[in-house]
Design a protein around this motif. Structure first.
Motif, PDB file in Angstrom:
ATOM      1  N   LYS A   1       0.006   4.572  12.207  1.00  0.00           N
ATOM      2  CA  LYS A   1      -0.482   5.250  11.238  1.00  0.00           C
ATOM      3  C   LYS A   1      -0.837   3.717  10.032  1.00  0.00           C
ATOM      4  CE  LYS A   1      -4.055   6.817   8.469  1.00  0.00           C
ATOM      5  NZ  LYS A   1      -5.482   6.166   8.980  1.00  0.00           N
ATOM      6  N   GLN A   2      -1.918   2.938  10.138  1.00  0.00           N
ATOM      7  CA  GLN A   2      -1.821   2.207   9.104  1.00  0.00           C
ATOM      8  C   GLN A   2      -2.949   2.285   8.188  1.00  0.00           C
ATOM      9  OE1 GLN A   2      -0.822  -0.829  10.497  1.00  0.00           O
ATOM     10  NE2 GLN A   2      -0.370  -0.853  12.703  1.00  0.00           N
TER      11      GLN A   2
ATOM     12  N   GLY B   1      -5.528  -2.728   5.044  1.00  0.00           N
ATOM     13  CA  GLY B   1      -5.791  -3.822   6.186  1.00  0.00           C
ATOM     14  C   GLY B   1      -4.744  -4.791   6.951  1.00  0.00           C
ATOM     15  N   HIS B   2      -3.584  -5.140   6.170  1.00  0.00           N
ATOM     16  CA  HIS B   2      -2.010  -5.867   6.500  1.00  0.00           C
ATOM     17  C   HIS B   2      -1.375  -5.287   7.620  1.00  0.00           C
ATOM     18  CE1 HIS B   2      -4.241  -8.430   3.261  1.00  0.00           C
ATOM     19  NE2 HIS B   2      -3.570  -7.157   2.295  1.00  0.00           N
ATOM     20  N   SER B   3      -2.223  -4.931   8.850  1.00  0.00           N
ATOM     21  CA  SER B   3      -1.787  -4.098   9.409  1.00  0.00           C
ATOM     22  C   SER B   3       0.037  -4.296  10.153  1.00  0.00           C
ATOM     23  CB  SER B   3      -2.121  -3.815  10.659  1.00  0.00           C
ATOM     24  OG  SER B   3      -2.651  -5.391  11.875  1.00  0.00           O
TER      25      SER B   3
ATOM     26  N   THR C   1       6.661  -1.281   4.066  1.00  0.00           N
ATOM     27  CA  THR C   1       5.985  -1.886   2.629  1.00  0.00           C
ATOM     28  C   THR C   1       5.959  -3.291   1.994  1.00  0.00           C
ATOM     29  OG1 THR C   1       5.405  -1.809  -0.016  1.00  0.00           O
ATOM     30  CG2 THR C   1       6.899  -0.737   0.567  1.00  0.00           C
ATOM     31  N   GLN C   2       5.252  -4.152   1.416  1.00  0.00           N
ATOM     32  CA  GLN C   2       6.209  -5.123   1.634  1.00  0.00           C
ATOM     33  C   GLN C   2       6.260  -5.578   0.235  1.00  0.00           C
ATOM     34  OE1 GLN C   2       3.356  -7.434   3.985  1.00  0.00           O
ATOM     35  NE2 GLN C   2       5.260  -8.491   5.083  1.00  0.00           N
TER      36      GLN C   2
ATOM     37  N   ILE D   1      -3.042  10.474   3.085  1.00  0.00           N
ATOM     38  CA  ILE D   1      -2.431   8.700   2.305  1.00  0.00           C
ATOM     39  C   ILE D   1      -4.398   8.186   2.033  1.00  0.00           C
ATOM     40  CG2 ILE D   1      -1.489   7.999   3.858  1.00  0.00           C
ATOM     41  CD1 ILE D   1      -0.207   6.600   2.188  1.00  0.00           C
ATOM     42  N   ASP D   2      -4.326   7.365   1.385  1.00  0.00           N
ATOM     43  CA  ASP D   2      -5.204   6.643   1.138  1.00  0.00           C
ATOM     44  C   ASP D   2      -4.875   5.163   1.102  1.00  0.00           C
ATOM     45  OD1 ASP D   2      -8.167   5.665   1.666  1.00  0.00           O
ATOM     46  OD2 ASP D   2      -8.773   5.974  -0.065  1.00  0.00           O
ATOM     47  N   ASN D   3      -5.310   4.129   1.892  1.00  0.00           N
ATOM     48  CA  ASN D   3      -4.690   2.819   1.013  1.00  0.00           C
ATOM     49  C   ASN D   3      -3.421   2.557   0.308  1.00  0.00           C
ATOM     50  OD1 ASN D   3      -5.349  -0.083   1.052  1.00  0.00           O
ATOM     51  ND2 ASN D   3      -5.839   0.162  -1.670  1.00  0.00           N
TER      52      ASN D   3
ATOM     53  N   PHE E   1      -2.024   4.793  -0.922  1.00  0.00           N
ATOM     54  CA  PHE E   1      -1.339   5.820  -2.150  1.00  0.00           C
ATOM     55  C   PHE E   1      -1.474   6.677  -2.233  1.00  0.00           C
ATOM     56  CE2 PHE E   1      -1.674   7.086  -6.388  1.00  0.00           C
ATOM     57  CZ  PHE E   1      -0.723   7.245  -7.236  1.00  0.00           C
TER      58      PHE E   1
END
Lengths: 415, 1150
Positions: free
Chosen positions: A18-19, A22-24, A71-72, A118-120, A122
């Motif tokens: 689940k991406q 936007g940065h998949s 996460t990055q 979870i959205d974006n 968060f």
């Protein structure tokens, strides 16, 4: 912010991705992860935060399913971990347990749940009660219905009212013919007993579980007879902090259904209900084992489901163990498990036998640790007592029920 | 390796799973491709569509790329969703959204097609639909739609449903993520609004947005800091985590660190070291608490707090330059936690969060207390932290990693709770090792014995079974930890050493069945720990050394043997017994020498030399014999290192011995040198190696960086104390203060004296109205009157000069009554405008009217002051001396309404003549045939949906003398409001690529109209055609200050504001000023209520575009402007709005 969540099966297959932003994140990160699991073994598996060359990974393993989040950027790692734990709780609640098949079978629901939770990157809605209203859990009725009617929608088309209220954990205004509220004290006893039979540490971790079916917007107050013995507490978000600070009283508007109101810890208990006396002597390539189990302090109720488990040392060739009560099994991974059940009145259960060591070994120089399990219904071993449960704006009839249960947590006896 | 792998297959037989699988989506996951998906997608039944989408989802889940279905699934389905929202199930919608988001970035064009559908959904009465639409739309991540999304977010941020507002907050980071600089201020504005929301759920989401969009804009927080603190316990758990961090940063930036906290105590210990004067008085309290809490590693604390403040990398790099003091915190950067309300309220509101069910919240709250709380209160975080150790294994690890730092810094806090760090057999190695480390930090005299018992147990226990890697390490760690404990608590040395010795004896039992790695490692570590303990106080451990030496026979591990032998040499002269044993020991070693490992052999040689060095009398002879025997053996050893060492040593002491033998005290020079060499080789180790040099990196508690031990991208240390000044806040608080000021209208800065004039001016607006109205029909009179008024600099006359002499061409257009413009069709107006190509500022119609609370005036003399901004197209350096500037002209193209006129200035900066300069469109290399042809063709080709950028060919410049400047009017058609147009400039036959940046402010042309018409039109463009933003405006301050300086007669401030505002607008966009509303009721200094209206129409489509600017704030302060655009064309209007907001904020050019 989390960027992606993967669900891996215990064979390393990516069951779901689940991406979240936007940065998949490419799936190859899972290959990297799995390569390391294979090359480094369990020590890698038990590392919750991993810095991979491209991403930081959080992993939580539940029932053989690895929840992997990427996460990055800097974010509180506990937030990622807690969220994954929450996801696994919700999923196992929805699907009635977690395993590879059940996730694959219900992948649509898993996707829908994840999308709501979870959205974006968060967390959005994590309250199980609200999720249940948004996305219907798959149950037998709906399954049959869907087969019969061919209509399989499980997405609710209205927004649960609770999302907007200031008590987001409670569905708006449920109605019940019988107003009931049940309070359970569920305690787990952690104890460590050393070689000399002395109690190194003994404490109780307890939970107050409430199952409420109350109409309208009930405001409950729960008080304890002896709150001073509580060493530390944690609360469900519904508990108001101020009354607890001032009077040690739990004041709350409960969610509908079952939930964990608070958890607590009581330290420095003086005794355990059971005693376990292991005796191991080792010489001449053998090890004689003798374990006695009995009641030390009678809690007043029967002690149920007593079990004893220990890991056989790896240098053992064969084991010959017998007991005068209950059954002894040696499991595949060299765990010996002795199921006692209840302790009979007329005799003391004992386990005895010999372990045969590997040929070049003269004697066993390290002895196993015994893990004890038990369950006592009707008693909270910590001695915590509920004083009363009051309901403001009481409906005409209210049924209140109280129960208690103690079971063994990390109960270890060293030898 | 994967025990469960087999288990799942075994436990659930296929048959039983089949039963359970009925009614689930299992078949879809197993075989998503078994039916062709495309026809299903096109089906008119929801259930079939649903199934198709589920199949697609299954393929996504399994990692296949199914983006080829994109157009079909999204567009078709989405369209159908649009067509019959009512009948369509939400599940289809949800599934489409899921699919769409997964591929939106890959297939932007198709995703774009679905935008309309979302816009419709945004108006849906069902909040769930609105929220989903917003979430999905924001997730599409296309630059083109970003303005639309922003409008949608802005609208949803005011939605009545909390859930929708919450989704709006979480959509903001998505928009921000597209990196559109021009939207940043709008996004921040919405965040500020949402942070102020009533609902805690929204505040939580807004906090998350704040943290990812504008973490530095702490003034946003300052505005409602207290409210945020109060609402904190009610915010959702995830929001709490983020919000706690934000509040902490704000308090530090605003008030600095707390004097009583841990962060400060070290600063004071440092300063009291340097200056031992009256600091005791100042820091008495701190000292007291330091005593209270017992020992705390102040140097360590210092490092930690500095790392928190500036990040470990900066700190370490600086400290390596021996420049530690440059970052000195002075007393002013501290505040008292006892008296500062902001600090108190933060601690007060975070302390109940320590009881939260969510471990991340607890840790975040604990972090705040760790940094901010007075020292004596820090202990309240201990129990909750320890309680977290009961949660899941994963979070246990993270908590322990943080606790590790806390415990090291303040061992006394954790000392009473040592039992909590005892280890369970089921825990993983990492957790055990961490617990062990913490235990060794927090051991005290009273607890060491029980801790030590534990250690012994664990070591034994873990030796137990596992050849597995982790536990061997753990046992080794345990022994090392014992050594560490003793170093901290010398009193316990004897007990510990006894225990360790007992261990060595136990190990001997095991050695019989061969050396397994694990035990060798442990034994080595045991000896190492003993060695380190002995080193602290050798004389008292004499017996230990003897015991070890005695056990030499049974210790077979080379490393351990070598260490014991080293001790023999090191302490050979210690006490009474050891020197007497030496002969025997050395003889024993010499006898066994050939069978030793090289490591041990080397150590035997070294020891021998050391002994020789210190030996006297009878023993010397024996030693020398043993030595020469050993040397001989070593010289023919297989190991070359050993042979070399033997030769070296042979040389060294032989000199020494010779001299000793001959005469003591003759110190020849070479001999002396040899002594030094010998000292160097055999000398005592004096250099102390710090054990944990790498772990000097500390990051904020609860951060990811603290776990991975490097600064993760986005990690920020705490802000500089007191870096957020009060002024910054005041600006931000402007709006709220303004309101307050309005309440006390009498008590303004001007005092009572200004009040009468205020009233006077107010009434004069009224009188003025009649004058202007009457003069409305007669322009000439009016201008005369105005100019007269201007000359007198009468503050009471508000209407400025319109008919300025220098603005003759303006006059023509101004003379056209606004009504006329309304009567004429747009087309007619345009052709009419074309007749006056020179008119730069048409239409400044005068209007003045009085309403109950405001006066309407017109401002005229701005026209001449309008300066078009000039942009550089080509600088001389890259253009071979040719400098090309351009500015947008307000002229209207005579060829087509799609063309924008640009004034281009060519200047020759070189010393040579530049010839044949011309500009052409780069993409279409169409020859510039003839202007006529283009002009004819244009009308048709341009209006068609031809995508090729067009440039009306410019009259080429034949030659340009050095220093000469030539002006040309360029007519360009921009196809896109935002993207620059690529052109090619030919000069001297060379081609230079240049880029022409569009300015949306000139995509419109003035549309003169009446105020009534304006208001009427505005009322027809409500709802989604209306967009608003706000920004601040500061130009007028300069203006006002300037005027204050040069004349005593205070010019009316409103007028100045109007002028500067209108000027700014007109110099940046091609607009027509319709009217100005002035407030009259308020006092002189409050500009709130001032309103300017501008009208324009879009060049290409002749759609009117109305702009209203409302002013709020004090005259002398930066004003808050609210800009509103009403336009039918959404995207254009939005872009225009953003452009206006941006140029208004820009500071005035001096």
């Amino acid at each position: 912010m989390l960027q992606c969540i993967f669900l891996l099966s215990d064979s390393g297959e990516v069951m779901l991705e689940k991406q979240l932003t936007g940065h998949s994140v490419d799936r190859s990160i899972c290959d990297w992860f799995w390569d390391h699991v294979i090359s480094q073994g369990d020590s890698f598996k038990s590392q919750p935060v991993i810095a991979s060359p491209t991403h930081y990974l959080f992993q939580v393993v539940r029932e053989g399913i690895t929840f992997l989040a990427c996460t990055q950027v800097e974010m509180p790692p506990l937030m990622g971990i807690e969220f994954l734990c929450r996801v696994s709780d919700v999923l196992s609640d929805y699907l009635g347990g977690l395993n590879e098949d059940v996730i694959k079978d219900n992948f649509v629901i898993v996707y829908e749940l994840l999308d709501e939770m979870i959205d974006n990157g968060f967390p959005l809605t994590t309250e199980a009660n609200i999720l249940r209203e948004m996305i219907a859990p798959p149950n037998i009725v709906s399954k049959v219905l869907s087969v019969v009617t061919g209509n399989s929608s499980n997405v609710s088309d209205t927004l649960p009212g609770a999302t907007g209220s200031c008590i987001p954990w409670r569905a708006a205004e449920p109605k019940y013919a019988n107003n009931e509220v049940y309070v359970d004290l569920v305690e787990e006893m952690d104890a460590v007993i050393n070689r000399d039979g002395a109690l190194v540490k003994c404490e109780v971790y307890g939970e107050v579980r409430v199952n409420s079916h109350l109409s309208g917007l009930p405001d409950l107050t729960l008080s304890f007879a002896n709150p001073s013995i509580l060493d530390d507490v944690r609360f469900h978000p519904c508990v108001r902090f101020r009354p607890w600070e001032s009077h040690q009283v739990l004041s709350f508007v409960p969610p509908d259904g079952e939930f964990k109101l608070m958890s607590y810890r009581i330290k420095k208990l003086k005794s355990t209900p059971l005693y376990v006396k292991p005796q191991l002597t080792s010489d001449a390539g053998k090890c004689r084992v003798n374990v006695l189990v009995g009641i030390r302090n009678d809690p007043g109720k029967t002690i149920d489901s007593i079990t004893l488990e220990f890991q056989l040392p790896p240098c053992i060739l064969s084991a010959d163990l017998n007991s005068n009560h209950g059954t002894v099994n040696i499991l595949g991974n060299k765990i010996c498990s002795w199921t006692i059940g209840r302790i009979p009145k007329d005799k003391t259960p004992s386990l005895s036998g010999t372990l045969l060591l590997e040929t070049e070994l003269e004697r066993l120089h390290v002895f196993p640790t015994f893990r004890v399990g038990f369950r006592i219904m009707g008693v909270a071993l910590s001695g915590l007592q509920i004083d009363k449960l009051d309901l403001k704006t009481a409906p005409s009839r209210l049924y209140k029920g109280f129960r208690a249960l103690t079971r063994a947590g990390e109960f270890e006896v060293r030898s | 390796m994967f025990p469960q792998f087999g288990a799942t297959a075994e436990t659930l037989s296929k048959a039983s799973t089949m039963v359970f699988r009925i009614g689930t989506d299992a078949h879809l996951y197993d075989d998503p491709d078994d039916v062709s998906i495309a026809p299903l997608l096109d089906s008119k039944f929801d259930s079939e569509k649903c199934e198709a989408l589920k199949r697609l989802l299954a393929l996504i889940a399994q990692g296949f790329d199914v983006s080829n279905y994109f157009p079909q699934s999204t567009v078709l389905t989405a369209d159908k969703v649009v067509k019959n929202v009512a009948s369509q199930s939400l599940e289809v919608k949800k599934l489409v959204y899921l699919y769409l988001l997964h591929y939106a970035e890959k297939r932007p064009n198709e995703a774009l097609l679905s935008i309309n559908c979302f816009q419709k959904d945004l108006g849906d009465p069902n909040p769930l639909v609105r929220a989903w639409a917003l979430r999905t739309m924001a997730g599409i991540r296309l630059h083109v739609v970003a303005p639309l999304v922003l409008v949608a977010v802005g609208k949803c941020a005011r939605d009545p449903s909390v859930y929708v507002r919450k989704c709006a907050a979480s959509a903001l980071p998505k928009v921000h993520d597209l990196r559109l600089e021009e939207h940043t201020s709008a996004i921040e504005e919405i965040i500020g609004m949402l942070l102020n929301d009533r609902s805690p759920a929204v505040v939580g989401a807004a906090a998350a947005a704040f943290a990812s969009v504008c973490p530095y804009n702490l003034s946003l927080v300052g505005r409602n800091y207290r409210k945020l603190c109060e609402i904190l316990p009610d915010v959702e758990e995830w929001g709490q985590i983020v919000l706690i961090g934000i509040l902490l940063r704000y308090v530090i930036a605003r008030h600095g660190l707390v004097k009583e906290s841990i962060m400060f105590s070290l600063q004071c210990t440092e300063s009291s070291h340097s200056a031992k004067d009256g600091s005791d008085v100042d820091f008495g309290l701190v000292k007291e608490s330091t005593d209270l809490s017992g020992t705390c590693d102040s140097e360590f604390l210092n490092t930690v707090s500095r790392c928190y403040m500036e990040g470990p990398d900066e700190y370490l790099s600086r400290s390596s330059y021996a420049n530690r003091e440059s970052f000195e915190l002075n007393g002013a950067q501290f505040t008292s936690g006892k008296s500062n309300d902001d600090v108190k309220i933060l601690l007060f509101s975070t302390s109940p969060l320590l009881w939260s069910n969510n471990s991340a919240v607890v840790l975040a709250a604990a972090g705040v207390h760790w940094v901010m709380a007075p020292k004596e209160d820090v202990k309240r975080i201990i129990k909750p932290l320890l309680y977290l150790l009961r949660s899941s294994n994963a979070s246990k690890y993270v908590v322990l990693r943080n606790t590790q730092v806390f415990a090291k810094a303040m061992p006394s806090l954790f000392a009473p709770y040592f039992e909590d760090f005892f280890i369970f057999s089921s825990e993983s190695y990492q957790i055990k090792a961490l617990k062990l480390e913490i235990l060794s930090y927090i051991a005290t005299d009273s607890s060491i014995s029980s801790i030590f018992k534990e250690f012994q147990y664990h070591k034994r226990n873990d030796l137990e079974d596992y050849i597995r890697d982790p536990d061997r390490r753990f046992a080794v760690d345990t022994v090392a930890a014992i050594g560490l404990c003793v170093q901290r608590l010398p009193k316990m040395a004897h007990i510990c050493v006894d225990g360790l010795l007992a261990l060595t004896r136990q190990e001997f039992m095991t050695k019989d069945f061969g050396f397994e790695d694990q035990e060798a490692g442990i034994l080595t570590q045991v000896i190492m720990s003993i060695k380190s303990i002995i080193k602290q106080d050798p004389p008292s451990h004499e017996k230990v050394i003897i015991q070890l030496v005695r056990s030499l026979d049974s210790v077979k591990v080379p490393a351990a043997r070598a260490m014991i032998i080293w001790m023999v040499g090191e302490y050979s002269s210690l006490g009474e017994i050891i020197p007497r044993m030496l002969t025997t020991v050395l003889k024993y070693l010499a006898r066994g020498f050939p069978s030793e490992a090289p490591e041990t052999k080397l150590q035997i040689l070294n020891t021998m030399c050391k002994v020789l060095e210190g030996a006297t009398g009878d023993d010397l002879w024996t030693f020398k014999k043993i030595f020469s025997y050993l040397i001989e053996l070593a010289e023919c050893d297989l190991n070359y290192d050993l042979r070399d060492r033997a030769r070296l040593l042979k040389k060294l002491p032989s000199c020494n011995l010779v001299s000793l033998g001959l005469e003591e005290g003759t110190n020849d020079l070479p001999e002396n040198d040899l002594h030094i060499v010998a000292e160097c080789i055999l000398g005592r180790q004096t250099r102390k190696v710090k054990p944990e040099s790498f772990s000097y990196r500390y990051y904020l508690p609860g951060s990811l960086s603290q776990i991975v031990l490097h600064a993760a991208p986005g990690y920020e240390p705490l802000p500089k104390p007191c870096s957020l000044l009060l002024d910054d806040l005041n600006v931000a608080e402007g709006t709220s203060e303004m309101k307050r000021a309005a309440d006390y209208s009498g008590t303004d800065d001007y005092g009572s004296s200004s009040d009468p004039s205020d009233e006077e001016s107010a009434s004069d607006y009224g009188s003025q109205r009649s004058v202007t109205e009457s003069s409305g029909s007669d322009r000439g009179d009016d201008s005369e009157f105005i100019s007269e008024g201007n000359d007198n600099a009468d503050p009471l006359i508000q209407i400025s000069d319109i008919g300025n002499a220098s603005e003759n061409q303006n006059g023509v257009s101004q003379s056209s009554p606004a009504n006329l413009g309304e009567l004429m069709s747009n087309r007619a107006l345009e052709s009419w405008l074309d007749e006056q190509p020179g008119s730069s500022n048409p239409g400044l119609p005068k209007q003045s009217q009085v309403r109950i609370s405001s006066a309407r005036i017109s401002v005229g003399d701005v026209g001449k002051r309008v300066k078009q901004k000039s942009y550089s197209l080509l600088d001389p350096a890259s253009g071979n001396g040719l400098k090309v500037d351009y500015s947008f002209s307000s002229e209207i193209s005579s060829i087509s309404r799609l063309l924008v006129c640009i004034e281009v200035f060519f200047k020759n900066c070189s010393s040579e003549i530049i010839s044949e300069i011309t500009l052409v469109d780069e993409e279409s290399n169409r020859a510039f045939d003839s202007a006529d042809k283009t002009a004819v063709v244009n009308e048709s080709s341009l209006t068609s949906s031809d995508d090729v950028p067009t440039l009306v060919p410019m009259e080429s410049i034949v030659s340009l003398e050095p220093g000469q400047t030539t002006r040309r009017i360029l007519q360009v058609r921009f196809h896109h409001h935002l993207l620059p147009l690529k052109l090619a400039l030919y000069s001297d036959g060379k081609k230079l690529p240049i880029k022409l940046r569009p300015d949306i402010g000139y995509f419109v042309k003035p549309l003169p109209m009446d105020v009534e018409v304006f208001i009427n039109k505005e009322s027809h463009l409500p709802g989604m055609f209306e967009y608003a933003r706000s920004c601040t405006f500061t130009d007028h301050i300069v203006e006002l200050n300037k005027e204050n300086g040069d004349s005593l007669l205070v010019k009316d401030k409103f007028l100045a504001i109007c002028e500067s505002l209108a000027l700014k607008m007109l110099s940046n966009a091609n607009l027509c000023l319709v009217s100005v509303d002035m407030p009259i009721a308020a006092n002189l200094d409050d500009a709130s209520g001032l309103r300017l209206r501008f009208s324009s129409e879009i060049l290409s489509s002749s759609i009117p575009c109305l702009i209203t600017i409302g002013v709020e704030g004090k005259c002398t302060d930066p004003l808050n402007l609210s800009i509103k655009v009403n336009c039918e064309e959404t995207v254009f209007g939005l872009n225009l709005l953003n452009r206006i907001a941006n140029f208004l904020v820009e500071p005035v050019l001096s």
